[in-house]
Design an enzyme around this catalytic site. Structure first.
Site, PDB file in Angstrom:
ATOM      1  N   SER A 123       0.853  -1.185   0.000  1.00 27.48           N
ATOM      2  CA  SER A 123       0.000   0.000   0.000  1.00 27.48           C
ATOM      3  C   SER A 123       0.885   1.230   0.000  1.00 27.48           C
ATOM      4  O   SER A 123       2.107   1.126   0.124  1.00 27.48           O
ATOM      5  CB  SER A 123      -0.922  -0.003   1.211  1.00 27.48           C
ATOM      6  OG  SER A 123      -0.141   0.018   2.370  1.00 27.48           O
ATOM      7  N   GLY A 148       1.973   3.070  -2.240  1.00 28.27           N
ATOM      8  CA  GLY A 148       2.998   3.139  -3.278  1.00 28.27           C
ATOM      9  C   GLY A 148       4.264   2.357  -2.972  1.00 28.27           C
ATOM     10  O   GLY A 148       5.247   2.417  -3.712  1.00 28.27           O
ATOM     11  N   GLU A 192     -11.167   4.165  -6.485  1.00 28.71           N
ATOM     12  CA  GLU A 192     -10.227   5.012  -7.232  1.00 28.71           C
ATOM     13  C   GLU A 192     -10.364   4.816  -8.736  1.00 28.71           C
ATOM     14  O   GLU A 192     -10.451   3.680  -9.215  1.00 28.71           O
ATOM     15  CB  GLU A 192      -8.786   4.681  -6.835  1.00 28.71           C
ATOM     16  CG  GLU A 192      -8.462   4.995  -5.401  1.00 28.71           C
ATOM     17  CD  GLU A 192      -7.032   4.610  -5.034  1.00 28.71           C
ATOM     18  OE1 GLU A 192      -6.116   4.753  -5.861  1.00 28.71           O
ATOM     19  OE2 GLU A 192      -6.839   4.123  -3.910  1.00 28.71           O
ATOM     20  N   GLU A 199      -8.499   0.931  -8.244  1.00 36.27           N
ATOM     21  CA  GLU A 199      -8.523   0.036  -7.083  1.00 36.27           C
ATOM     22  C   GLU A 199      -9.567   0.517  -6.089  1.00 36.27           C
ATOM     23  O   GLU A 199     -10.213   1.545  -6.315  1.00 36.27           O
ATOM     24  CB  GLU A 199      -7.144  -0.098  -6.440  1.00 36.27           C
ATOM     25  CG  GLU A 199      -6.605   1.191  -5.870  1.00 36.27           C
ATOM     26  CD  GLU A 199      -5.468   0.975  -4.880  1.00 36.27           C
ATOM     27  OE1 GLU A 199      -5.066  -0.171  -4.611  1.00 36.27           O
ATOM     28  OE2 GLU A 199      -4.996   1.972  -4.324  1.00 36.27           O
ATOM     29  N   ASP A 210      -7.307   7.418   2.475  1.00 34.58           N
ATOM     30  CA  ASP A 210      -6.442   8.523   2.928  1.00 34.58           C
ATOM     31  C   ASP A 210      -6.790   9.852   2.247  1.00 34.58           C
ATOM     32  O   ASP A 210      -6.883  10.885   2.910  1.00 34.58           O
ATOM     33  CB  ASP A 210      -4.944   8.173   2.812  1.00 34.58           C
ATOM     34  CG  ASP A 210      -4.502   7.693   1.445  1.00 34.58           C
ATOM     35  OD1 ASP A 210      -5.327   7.682   0.503  1.00 34.58           O
ATOM     36  OD2 ASP A 210      -3.317   7.330   1.303  1.00 34.58           O
ATOM     37  N   THR A 211      -7.063   9.829   0.946  1.00 34.60           N
ATOM     38  CA  THR A 211      -7.385  11.089   0.261  1.00 34.60           C
ATOM     39  C   THR A 211      -8.709  11.684   0.779  1.00 34.60           C
ATOM     40  O   THR A 211      -8.976  12.863   0.599  1.00 34.60           O
ATOM     41  CB  THR A 211      -7.508  10.887  -1.267  1.00 34.60           C
ATOM     42  OG1 THR A 211      -8.580   9.988  -1.524  1.00 34.60           O
ATOM     43  CG2 THR A 211      -6.227  10.335  -1.873  1.00 34.60           C
ATOM     44  N   ARG A 224       4.077   9.712   6.425  1.00 35.98           N
ATOM     45  CA  ARG A 224       3.040  10.719   6.664  1.00 35.98           C
ATOM     46  C   ARG A 224       2.848  10.887   8.172  1.00 35.98           C
ATOM     47  O   ARG A 224       2.478   9.940   8.857  1.00 35.98           O
ATOM     48  CB  ARG A 224       1.762  10.196   6.025  1.00 35.98           C
ATOM     49  CG  ARG A 224       0.629  11.149   6.038  1.00 35.98           C
ATOM     50  CD  ARG A 224      -0.358  10.809   4.959  1.00 35.98           C
ATOM     51  NE  ARG A 224      -0.977   9.511   5.211  1.00 35.98           N
ATOM     52  CZ  ARG A 224      -1.493   8.729   4.274  1.00 35.98           C
ATOM     53  NH1 ARG A 224      -1.449   9.081   3.020  1.00 35.98           N
ATOM     54  NH2 ARG A 224      -2.047   7.590   4.578  1.00 35.98           N
TER      55      ARG A 224
HETATM   56  N1  LIG Z   1      -1.523   2.073 -14.278  1.00 33.80           N
HETATM   57  C1  LIG Z   1      -1.210   3.286 -13.796  1.00 33.80           C
HETATM   58  N2  LIG Z   1      -1.042   4.330 -14.650  1.00 33.80           N
HETATM   59  C2  LIG Z   1      -0.718   5.549 -14.171  1.00 33.80           C
HETATM   60  N3  LIG Z   1      -0.533   5.831 -12.878  1.00 33.80           N
HETATM   61  C3  LIG Z   1      -0.701   4.844 -11.988  1.00 33.80           C
HETATM   62  C4  LIG Z   1      -1.044   3.514 -12.397  1.00 33.80           C
HETATM   63  N4  LIG Z   1      -1.146   2.758 -11.297  1.00 33.80           N
HETATM   64  C5  LIG Z   1      -0.875   3.557 -10.271  1.00 33.80           C
HETATM   65  N5  LIG Z   1      -0.601   4.810 -10.653  1.00 33.80           N
HETATM   66  C6  LIG Z   1      -0.285   5.956  -9.773  1.00 33.80           C
HETATM   67  O1  LIG Z   1       0.218   5.478  -8.550  1.00 33.80           O
HETATM   68  C7  LIG Z   1      -0.701   5.778  -7.476  1.00 33.80           C
HETATM   69  C8  LIG Z   1      -0.726   4.645  -6.469  1.00 33.80           C
HETATM   70  O2  LIG Z   1      -1.170   3.450  -7.099  1.00 33.80           O
HETATM   71  P1  LIG Z   1      -2.301   2.540  -6.482  1.00 33.80           P
HETATM   72  O3  LIG Z   1      -2.531   1.423  -7.430  1.00 33.80           O
HETATM   73  O4  LIG Z   1      -3.460   3.371  -6.128  1.00 33.80           O
HETATM   74  O5  LIG Z   1      -1.566   1.952  -5.214  1.00 33.80           O
HETATM   75  P2  LIG Z   1      -1.773   2.142  -3.640  1.00 33.80           P
HETATM   76  O6  LIG Z   1      -2.552   0.942  -3.235  1.00 33.80           O
HETATM   77  O7  LIG Z   1      -0.415   2.118  -3.092  1.00 33.80           O
HETATM   78  O8  LIG Z   1      -2.535   3.418  -3.432  1.00 33.80           O
HETATM   79  C9  LIG Z   1      -2.028   6.028  -8.175  1.00 33.80           C
HETATM   80  O9  LIG Z   1      -2.874   6.824  -7.370  1.00 33.80           O
HETATM   81  C10 LIG Z   1      -1.564   6.714  -9.460  1.00 33.80           C
HETATM   82  O10 LIG Z   1      -1.221   8.075  -9.230  1.00 33.80           O
HETATM   83 MG   LIG Z   2      -4.379   3.880  -4.312  1.00 30.77          MG
END
Ligand SMILES: Nc1ncnc2c1ncn2[C@@H]1O[C@H](COP(=O)(O)OP(=O)(O)O)[C@@H](O)[C@H]1O
Ligand SMILES: [Mg+2]
Length: 403
Positions: free
Chosen positions: A164, A166, A271, A283, A290-291, A372
Protein backbone atom coordinates in the site's frame (compact mmCIF):
# COMPACT_ATOMS: atom_id res chain seq x y z
CA UNK A 1 -1.45 -14.33 22.49
CA UNK A 2 -1.07 -10.57 22.16
CA UNK A 3 2.43 -9.40 23.01
CA UNK A 4 1.20 -6.20 24.57
CA UNK A 5 -2.22 -5.05 25.74
CA UNK A 6 -3.66 -2.06 27.52
CA UNK A 7 -7.16 -1.23 28.48
CA UNK A 8 -9.01 1.42 30.38
CA UNK A 9 -11.50 0.30 33.02
CA UNK A 10 -14.75 2.15 32.65
CA UNK A 11 -16.86 1.86 35.75
CA UNK A 12 -19.99 3.69 34.68
CA UNK A 13 -21.28 3.76 31.17
CA UNK A 14 -22.44 0.58 29.46
CA UNK A 15 -21.53 0.65 25.80
CA UNK A 16 -24.16 -0.41 23.30
CA UNK A 17 -21.67 -1.72 20.81
CA UNK A 18 -18.04 -2.82 20.74
CA UNK A 19 -15.86 -2.43 17.66
CA UNK A 20 -12.42 -3.91 17.07
CA UNK A 21 -10.12 -2.21 14.60
CA UNK A 22 -7.50 -4.22 12.75
CA UNK A 23 -4.88 -1.61 11.98
CA UNK A 24 -4.48 1.49 14.12
CA UNK A 25 -3.04 4.21 11.90
CA UNK A 26 -4.28 7.75 11.39
CA UNK A 27 -7.48 6.66 9.66
CA UNK A 28 -8.23 4.26 12.51
CA UNK A 29 -7.58 7.02 15.01
CA UNK A 30 -10.24 9.26 13.44
CA UNK A 31 -12.65 6.32 13.26
CA UNK A 32 -12.13 5.64 16.98
CA UNK A 33 -12.77 9.30 17.81
CA UNK A 34 -15.99 9.28 15.76
CA UNK A 35 -17.06 6.00 17.38
CA UNK A 36 -16.49 7.28 20.89
CA UNK A 37 -18.63 10.31 20.10
CA UNK A 38 -21.46 7.85 19.47
CA UNK A 39 -20.80 6.00 22.72
CA UNK A 40 -19.21 2.96 21.08
CA UNK A 41 -16.53 0.91 22.90
CA UNK A 42 -13.33 0.82 20.86
CA UNK A 43 -10.52 -1.73 20.69
CA UNK A 44 -7.51 -0.86 18.53
CA UNK A 45 -5.14 -3.57 17.28
CA UNK A 46 -1.86 -3.15 15.42
CA UNK A 47 1.49 -4.83 15.02
CA UNK A 48 3.39 -2.20 16.99
CA UNK A 49 2.70 -0.48 20.30
CA UNK A 50 1.29 3.03 20.70
CA UNK A 51 0.06 3.30 17.13
CA UNK A 52 -2.12 6.40 16.50
CA UNK A 53 -5.48 4.70 17.19
CA UNK A 54 -4.05 2.91 20.25
CA UNK A 55 -3.56 6.32 21.80
CA UNK A 56 -7.28 7.14 21.75
CA UNK A 57 -9.05 3.76 21.99
CA UNK A 58 -10.45 2.25 25.18
CA UNK A 59 -8.36 -0.83 24.64
CA UNK A 60 -5.14 -1.48 22.72
CA UNK A 61 -3.54 -4.73 21.56
CA UNK A 62 -0.37 -5.57 19.69
CA UNK A 63 -0.37 -8.74 17.61
CA UNK A 64 0.88 -10.07 14.28
CA UNK A 65 -2.28 -9.63 12.20
CA UNK A 66 -0.92 -11.89 9.48
CA UNK A 67 -0.94 -14.79 11.94
CA UNK A 68 -4.42 -16.32 11.56
CA UNK A 69 -4.33 -18.31 14.81
CA UNK A 70 -3.34 -15.28 16.89
CA UNK A 71 -5.96 -13.12 15.16
CA UNK A 72 -8.75 -15.65 15.74
CA UNK A 73 -7.89 -16.24 19.37
CA UNK A 74 -7.86 -12.49 20.18
CA UNK A 75 -11.19 -11.89 18.43
CA UNK A 76 -12.90 -14.94 19.96
CA UNK A 77 -11.76 -13.77 23.37
CA UNK A 78 -12.85 -10.13 22.97
CA UNK A 79 -16.10 -10.86 21.09
CA UNK A 80 -16.55 -7.49 19.33
CA UNK A 81 -19.87 -6.68 17.65
CA UNK A 82 -17.97 -5.46 14.61
CA UNK A 83 -14.50 -6.27 13.26
CA UNK A 84 -13.32 -3.23 11.31
CA UNK A 85 -10.21 -3.74 9.15
CA UNK A 86 -8.18 -0.58 8.56
CA UNK A 87 -5.31 -2.00 6.49
CA UNK A 88 -4.74 -4.75 3.91
CA UNK A 89 -2.01 -6.72 5.69
CA UNK A 90 -4.34 -9.01 7.65
CA UNK A 91 -4.82 -12.79 7.43
CA UNK A 92 -8.19 -12.36 5.77
CA UNK A 93 -8.91 -16.10 5.56
CA UNK A 94 -9.26 -15.92 9.36
CA UNK A 95 -11.92 -13.23 8.88
CA UNK A 96 -13.89 -15.45 6.52
CA UNK A 97 -13.82 -18.15 9.19
CA UNK A 98 -14.85 -15.73 11.94
CA UNK A 99 -17.71 -14.43 9.80
CA UNK A 100 -18.99 -17.96 9.33
CA UNK A 101 -18.98 -18.32 13.14
CA UNK A 102 -21.30 -15.30 13.36
CA UNK A 103 -18.83 -12.43 13.76
CA UNK A 104 -19.61 -9.33 11.75
CA UNK A 105 -16.75 -8.17 9.51
CA UNK A 106 -17.05 -4.63 8.05
CA UNK A 107 -18.17 -4.25 5.34
CA UNK A 108 -18.03 -8.01 4.67
CA UNK A 109 -15.32 -10.69 4.91
CA UNK A 110 -15.64 -11.15 1.15
CA UNK A 111 -14.91 -7.46 0.49
CA UNK A 112 -11.93 -7.51 2.84
CA UNK A 113 -10.62 -10.76 1.41
CA UNK A 114 -10.95 -9.65 -2.20
CA UNK A 115 -9.22 -6.32 -1.60
CA UNK A 116 -6.36 -7.68 0.50
CA UNK A 117 -4.35 -8.27 -2.67
CA UNK A 118 -4.39 -6.25 -5.86
CA UNK A 119 -4.87 -9.31 -8.08
CA UNK A 120 -8.13 -10.53 -6.54
CA UNK A 121 -9.98 -7.21 -6.71
CA UNK A 122 -8.57 -6.45 -10.16
CA UNK A 123 -9.75 -9.80 -11.55
CA UNK A 124 -13.09 -9.39 -9.80
CA UNK A 125 -13.64 -5.89 -11.22
CA UNK A 126 -12.33 -6.54 -14.70
CA UNK A 127 -13.05 -10.18 -15.47
CA UNK A 128 -16.19 -10.73 -13.46
CA UNK A 129 -17.83 -7.30 -13.51
CA UNK A 130 -16.32 -6.15 -16.84
CA UNK A 131 -15.21 -2.77 -15.50
CA UNK A 132 -12.73 -0.94 -17.67
CA UNK A 133 -9.19 -0.98 -16.22
CA UNK A 134 -5.64 -0.41 -17.48
CA UNK A 135 -4.27 -3.48 -19.29
CA UNK A 136 -2.54 -5.74 -16.79
CA UNK A 137 -0.75 -9.06 -16.27
CA UNK A 138 0.85 -10.87 -13.32
CA UNK A 139 4.35 -12.24 -12.78
CA UNK A 140 6.15 -14.38 -10.19
CA UNK A 141 9.68 -13.86 -11.49
CA UNK A 142 11.73 -11.43 -13.55
CA UNK A 143 11.34 -13.65 -16.62
CA UNK A 144 7.55 -13.69 -16.24
CA UNK A 145 7.65 -9.96 -15.71
CA UNK A 146 9.37 -9.43 -19.04
CA UNK A 147 6.57 -11.34 -20.75
CA UNK A 148 3.94 -9.37 -18.83
CA UNK A 149 5.56 -6.07 -19.83
CA UNK A 150 5.60 -7.16 -23.49
CA UNK A 151 1.87 -7.78 -23.17
CA UNK A 152 0.91 -4.44 -21.56
CA UNK A 153 3.58 -2.35 -23.31
CA UNK A 154 6.07 0.27 -22.05
CA UNK A 155 6.04 2.35 -19.96
CA UNK A 156 4.41 0.08 -17.38
CA UNK A 157 3.75 0.27 -13.66
CA UNK A 158 4.97 -2.58 -11.44
CA UNK A 159 3.42 -3.17 -8.00
CA UNK A 160 3.68 -5.97 -5.44
CA UNK A 161 0.22 -7.56 -5.23
CA UNK A 162 0.23 -6.92 -1.52
CA UNK A 163 1.40 -3.43 -0.69
CA UNK A 164 0.00 0.00 0.00
CA UNK A 165 0.97 3.68 -0.14
CA UNK A 166 3.00 3.14 -3.28
CA UNK A 167 5.50 0.88 -1.50
CA UNK A 168 7.58 -1.20 -3.90
CA UNK A 169 5.95 0.47 -6.92
CA UNK A 170 7.90 1.67 -9.92
CA UNK A 171 7.55 2.61 -13.56
CA UNK A 172 9.70 0.80 -16.11
CA UNK A 173 10.28 2.62 -19.38
CA UNK A 174 12.02 -0.28 -21.07
CA UNK A 175 13.04 -3.92 -20.63
CA UNK A 176 16.35 -2.97 -19.02
CA UNK A 177 14.61 -1.23 -16.12
CA UNK A 178 12.53 -4.28 -15.21
CA UNK A 179 15.27 -5.88 -13.06
CA UNK A 180 15.32 -2.88 -10.74
CA UNK A 181 11.50 -2.86 -10.60
CA UNK A 182 11.45 -6.53 -9.63
CA UNK A 183 14.02 -5.92 -6.92
CA UNK A 184 12.08 -2.92 -5.57
CA UNK A 185 8.80 -4.84 -5.53
CA UNK A 186 10.33 -7.81 -3.70
CA UNK A 187 12.06 -5.69 -1.09
CA UNK A 188 8.92 -3.68 -0.22
CA UNK A 189 6.15 -6.25 -0.46
CA UNK A 190 3.93 -6.84 2.56
CA UNK A 191 3.03 -10.36 3.50
CA UNK A 192 4.33 -13.56 1.99
CA UNK A 193 3.41 -13.35 -1.71
CA UNK A 194 6.13 -12.91 -4.35
CA UNK A 195 3.82 -11.80 -7.10
CA UNK A 196 3.62 -8.50 -8.96
CA UNK A 197 1.01 -6.87 -11.13
CA UNK A 198 2.33 -5.19 -14.28
CA UNK A 199 -0.01 -2.45 -15.51
CA UNK A 200 -0.22 -0.30 -18.59
CA UNK A 201 0.77 3.24 -17.62
CA UNK A 202 -2.28 5.47 -18.05
CA UNK A 203 -1.47 9.10 -18.89
CA UNK A 204 -4.58 10.32 -17.12
CA UNK A 205 -5.90 13.88 -17.11
CA UNK A 206 -6.74 13.52 -13.44
CA UNK A 207 -7.41 10.81 -10.87
CA UNK A 208 -10.21 10.64 -8.35
CA UNK A 209 -11.50 8.88 -5.27
CA UNK A 210 -15.23 8.36 -5.16
CA UNK A 211 -16.26 7.76 -1.56
CA UNK A 212 -19.22 5.41 -1.86
CA UNK A 213 -21.46 4.57 1.08
CA UNK A 214 -23.53 1.39 1.13
CA UNK A 215 -26.26 0.87 3.67
CA UNK A 216 -28.75 -1.85 2.92
CA UNK A 217 -30.23 -1.20 -0.49
CA UNK A 218 -29.00 2.40 -0.50
CA UNK A 219 -25.87 3.73 -2.21
CA UNK A 220 -24.72 7.30 -1.56
CA UNK A 221 -21.79 9.20 -3.02
CA UNK A 222 -19.68 11.97 -1.56
CA UNK A 223 -18.71 14.77 -3.95
CA UNK A 224 -15.74 13.55 -6.00
CA UNK A 225 -12.26 13.96 -4.52
CA UNK A 226 -9.29 14.78 -6.76
CA UNK A 227 -5.72 14.03 -5.65
CA UNK A 228 -2.08 14.26 -6.58
CA UNK A 229 0.37 11.47 -5.87
CA UNK A 230 4.12 11.42 -5.55
CA UNK A 231 6.19 8.25 -5.02
CA UNK A 232 2.84 6.42 -5.09
CA UNK A 233 1.60 8.29 -2.04
CA UNK A 234 -0.96 11.06 -1.88
CA UNK A 235 0.31 14.60 -1.36
CA UNK A 236 -2.79 16.75 -1.69
CA UNK A 237 -6.47 16.03 -2.19
CA UNK A 238 -9.31 18.41 -2.91
CA UNK A 239 -13.07 18.28 -3.02
CA UNK A 240 -14.94 18.66 -5.25
CA UNK A 241 -13.00 17.61 -8.34
CA UNK A 242 -14.93 19.16 -11.21
CA UNK A 243 -15.65 16.74 -14.04
CA UNK A 244 -18.17 16.34 -16.84
CA UNK A 245 -21.46 14.94 -15.53
CA UNK A 246 -21.40 12.12 -18.06
CA UNK A 247 -18.06 10.86 -16.73
CA UNK A 248 -19.19 11.33 -13.15
CA UNK A 249 -22.23 9.14 -13.83
CA UNK A 250 -19.97 6.52 -15.38
CA UNK A 251 -17.70 6.50 -12.32
CA UNK A 252 -20.72 6.33 -10.00
CA UNK A 253 -22.23 3.45 -11.94
CA UNK A 254 -18.92 1.55 -11.79
CA UNK A 255 -18.54 2.27 -8.06
CA UNK A 256 -22.09 1.10 -7.40
CA UNK A 257 -21.57 -2.07 -9.37
CA UNK A 258 -18.36 -3.09 -7.63
CA UNK A 259 -19.44 -2.13 -4.09
CA UNK A 260 -22.80 -3.91 -4.47
CA UNK A 261 -21.02 -7.02 -5.68
CA UNK A 262 -18.72 -6.93 -2.65
CA UNK A 263 -21.64 -6.44 -0.29
CA UNK A 264 -22.00 -5.29 3.28
CA UNK A 265 -22.57 -1.90 4.88
CA UNK A 266 -19.84 0.70 5.03
CA UNK A 267 -17.91 3.33 3.16
CA UNK A 268 -15.64 2.40 0.25
CA UNK A 269 -12.92 4.50 -1.41
CA UNK A 270 -13.13 3.73 -5.12
CA UNK A 271 -10.23 5.01 -7.23
CA UNK A 272 -10.44 5.93 -10.92
CA UNK A 273 -8.25 7.46 -13.61
CA UNK A 274 -9.92 9.82 -16.08
CA UNK A 275 -8.39 10.25 -19.55
CA UNK A 276 -10.41 12.12 -22.16
CA UNK A 277 -13.85 10.51 -22.22
CA UNK A 278 -12.58 7.30 -20.57
CA UNK A 279 -12.96 6.30 -16.92
CA UNK A 280 -10.67 3.50 -15.70
CA UNK A 281 -11.33 1.64 -12.46
CA UNK A 282 -8.03 1.45 -10.57
CA UNK A 283 -8.52 0.04 -7.08
CA UNK A 284 -10.77 0.09 -4.06
CA UNK A 285 -10.57 0.15 -0.28
CA UNK A 286 -13.57 -1.19 1.65
CA UNK A 287 -13.01 1.48 4.31
CA UNK A 288 -12.16 5.19 4.65
CA UNK A 289 -9.49 6.37 2.23
CA UNK A 290 -6.44 8.52 2.93
CA UNK A 291 -7.39 11.09 0.26
CA UNK A 292 -10.79 11.27 1.97
CA UNK A 293 -9.27 13.00 5.01
CA UNK A 294 -10.34 16.20 3.23
CA UNK A 295 -13.91 15.36 4.30
CA UNK A 296 -12.89 16.24 7.86
CA UNK A 297 -13.14 19.86 6.77
CA UNK A 298 -15.67 19.76 3.93
CA UNK A 299 -18.45 17.47 5.13
CA UNK A 300 -20.92 17.57 7.95
CA UNK A 301 -20.47 13.82 8.36
CA UNK A 302 -16.89 13.02 7.38
CA UNK A 303 -15.83 9.70 5.87
CA UNK A 304 -15.27 8.17 9.31
CA UNK A 305 -18.72 9.21 10.56
CA UNK A 306 -20.26 7.83 7.38
CA UNK A 307 -18.43 4.50 7.64
CA UNK A 308 -19.61 4.09 11.24
CA UNK A 309 -23.19 5.12 10.62
CA UNK A 310 -23.35 2.80 7.64
CA UNK A 311 -22.28 -0.35 9.49
CA UNK A 312 -23.88 0.52 12.84
CA UNK A 313 -27.09 0.97 10.88
CA UNK A 314 -27.61 4.51 12.11
CA UNK A 315 -29.49 6.98 9.91
CA UNK A 316 -27.63 8.90 7.20
CA UNK A 317 -30.28 11.42 6.17
CA UNK A 318 -27.94 13.04 3.64
CA UNK A 319 -24.30 13.89 2.93
CA UNK A 320 -24.00 17.62 3.49
CA UNK A 321 -21.00 19.75 2.54
CA UNK A 322 -19.96 23.02 4.16
CA UNK A 323 -18.15 24.00 1.00
CA UNK A 324 -15.02 23.06 -0.87
CA UNK A 325 -11.69 22.16 0.66
CA UNK A 326 -8.27 20.61 0.35
CA UNK A 327 -5.89 18.48 2.40
CA UNK A 328 -2.11 18.22 2.24
CA UNK A 329 0.12 15.77 4.06
CA UNK A 330 2.95 16.61 6.43
CA UNK A 331 5.79 14.23 5.65
CA UNK A 332 9.00 13.19 7.40
CA UNK A 333 12.07 14.23 5.41
CA UNK A 334 13.27 12.03 2.58
CA UNK A 335 16.84 11.83 3.85
CA UNK A 336 15.99 10.61 7.34
CA UNK A 337 17.20 7.24 8.46
CA UNK A 338 14.46 5.01 9.93
CA UNK A 339 14.45 6.09 13.49
CA UNK A 340 12.69 5.69 16.78
CA UNK A 341 14.30 8.92 18.01
CA UNK A 342 11.95 11.60 19.26
CA UNK A 343 10.78 14.08 16.73
CA UNK A 344 8.99 17.40 16.51
CA UNK A 345 6.52 18.62 13.96
CA UNK A 346 7.50 22.21 13.29
CA UNK A 347 5.42 24.98 11.76
CA UNK A 348 2.02 24.22 13.30
CA UNK A 349 1.77 27.68 14.90
CA UNK A 350 2.49 29.35 11.57
CA UNK A 351 0.02 27.16 9.67
CA UNK A 352 -2.76 27.85 12.13
CA UNK A 353 -2.44 31.59 11.54
CA UNK A 354 -4.35 30.92 8.34
CA UNK A 355 -7.98 31.28 9.41
CA UNK A 356 -9.24 28.51 7.16
CA UNK A 357 -6.64 25.93 8.25
CA UNK A 358 -6.72 23.02 10.66
CA UNK A 359 -4.04 20.46 11.47
CA UNK A 360 -4.15 16.82 12.57
CA UNK A 361 -0.93 15.38 13.97
CA UNK A 362 -1.13 11.58 13.92
CA UNK A 363 1.26 10.76 16.79
CA UNK A 364 3.16 7.99 14.98
CA UNK A 365 5.97 6.50 17.00
CA UNK A 366 8.68 6.16 14.39
CA UNK A 367 10.14 8.31 11.69
CA UNK A 368 10.71 6.82 8.28
CA UNK A 369 11.69 8.67 5.11
CA UNK A 370 8.63 10.36 3.59
CA UNK A 371 6.35 8.89 6.26
CA UNK A 372 3.04 10.72 6.66
CA UNK A 373 3.06 12.32 10.12
CA UNK A 374 0.14 14.73 9.88
CA UNK A 375 -2.27 16.46 7.57
CA UNK A 376 -3.26 20.08 6.92
CA UNK A 377 -6.91 20.79 6.12
CA UNK A 378 -8.17 23.96 4.48
CA UNK A 379 -11.81 24.83 3.92
CA UNK A 380 -13.29 27.49 1.69
CA UNK A 381 -15.72 28.30 -1.04
CA UNK A 382 -13.38 27.32 -3.82
CA UNK A 383 -11.35 24.10 -4.09
CA UNK A 384 -8.64 25.68 -6.26
CA UNK A 385 -8.01 28.39 -3.70
CA UNK A 386 -8.09 25.84 -0.87
CA UNK A 387 -5.56 23.72 -2.74
CA UNK A 388 -3.18 26.59 -3.35
CA UNK A 389 -3.41 27.55 0.34
CA UNK A 390 -2.69 23.95 1.37
CA UNK A 391 0.35 23.87 -0.92
CA UNK A 392 1.66 27.08 0.60
CA UNK A 393 1.05 25.87 4.16
CA UNK A 394 2.71 22.51 3.50
CA UNK A 395 5.99 24.37 2.94
CA UNK A 396 5.79 25.74 6.50
CA UNK A 397 5.69 22.27 8.06
CA UNK A 398 8.73 20.15 8.78
CA UNK A 399 9.47 17.11 10.89
CA UNK A 400 12.79 17.18 12.71
CA UNK A 401 14.57 14.75 15.00
CA UNK A 402 14.93 16.10 18.48
CA UNK A 403 17.03 14.75 21.30
N1 LIG B 1 -1.52 2.07 -14.28
C1 LIG B 1 -1.21 3.29 -13.80
N2 LIG B 1 -1.04 4.33 -14.65
C2 LIG B 1 -0.72 5.55 -14.17
N3 LIG B 1 -0.53 5.83 -12.88
C3 LIG B 1 -0.70 4.84 -11.99
C4 LIG B 1 -1.04 3.51 -12.40
N4 LIG B 1 -1.15 2.76 -11.30
C5 LIG B 1 -0.87 3.56 -10.27
N5 LIG B 1 -0.60 4.81 -10.65
C6 LIG B 1 -0.29 5.96 -9.77
O1 LIG B 1 0.22 5.48 -8.55
C7 LIG B 1 -0.70 5.78 -7.48
C8 LIG B 1 -0.73 4.65 -6.47
O2 LIG B 1 -1.17 3.45 -7.10
P1 LIG B 1 -2.30 2.54 -6.48
O3 LIG B 1 -2.53 1.42 -7.43
O4 LIG B 1 -3.46 3.37 -6.13
O5 LIG B 1 -1.57 1.95 -5.21
P2 LIG B 1 -1.77 2.14 -3.64
O6 LIG B 1 -2.55 0.94 -3.23
O7 LIG B 1 -0.42 2.12 -3.09
O8 LIG B 1 -2.53 3.42 -3.43
C9 LIG B 1 -2.03 6.03 -8.17
O9 LIG B 1 -2.87 6.82 -7.37
C10 LIG B 1 -1.56 6.71 -9.46
O10 LIG B 1 -1.22 8.08 -9.23
MG1 LIG C 1 -4.38 3.88 -4.31
Amino acid sequence: MPIDSRFVQLPGMKHQKKILLLGSGELGKELVISAQRLGVYTIAVDRYANAPAHQVAHEAHVIDMLDGAVLKSLIRRLKPDFIVPEIEAIRTEALLELESEGFHVVPSAKAVNLTMNRDKIRDFAHEKLKLKTAKYAYAHSLEEMEMAAEHVGFPCVIKPVMSSSGKGQSIAKNKKQLALSWHLAMSHKRGDQSQVIVEEFIRFDFEITLLTVRQGARTLFCPVIGHRQERGDYQESWQPQRMPVKLLRQAQAMAKKVTSALGGNGLFGVEFFVRGAEVFFSELSPRPHDTGMVTMITQDLNEFDLHLRAFLNLPIPEIRCHGAGASGVILAGGKLKDSSASYLVRGVEKILQSKSAQVRIFGKQELKPFRRMGVILVGGANEKKALSTVKRLRKMASVIESS
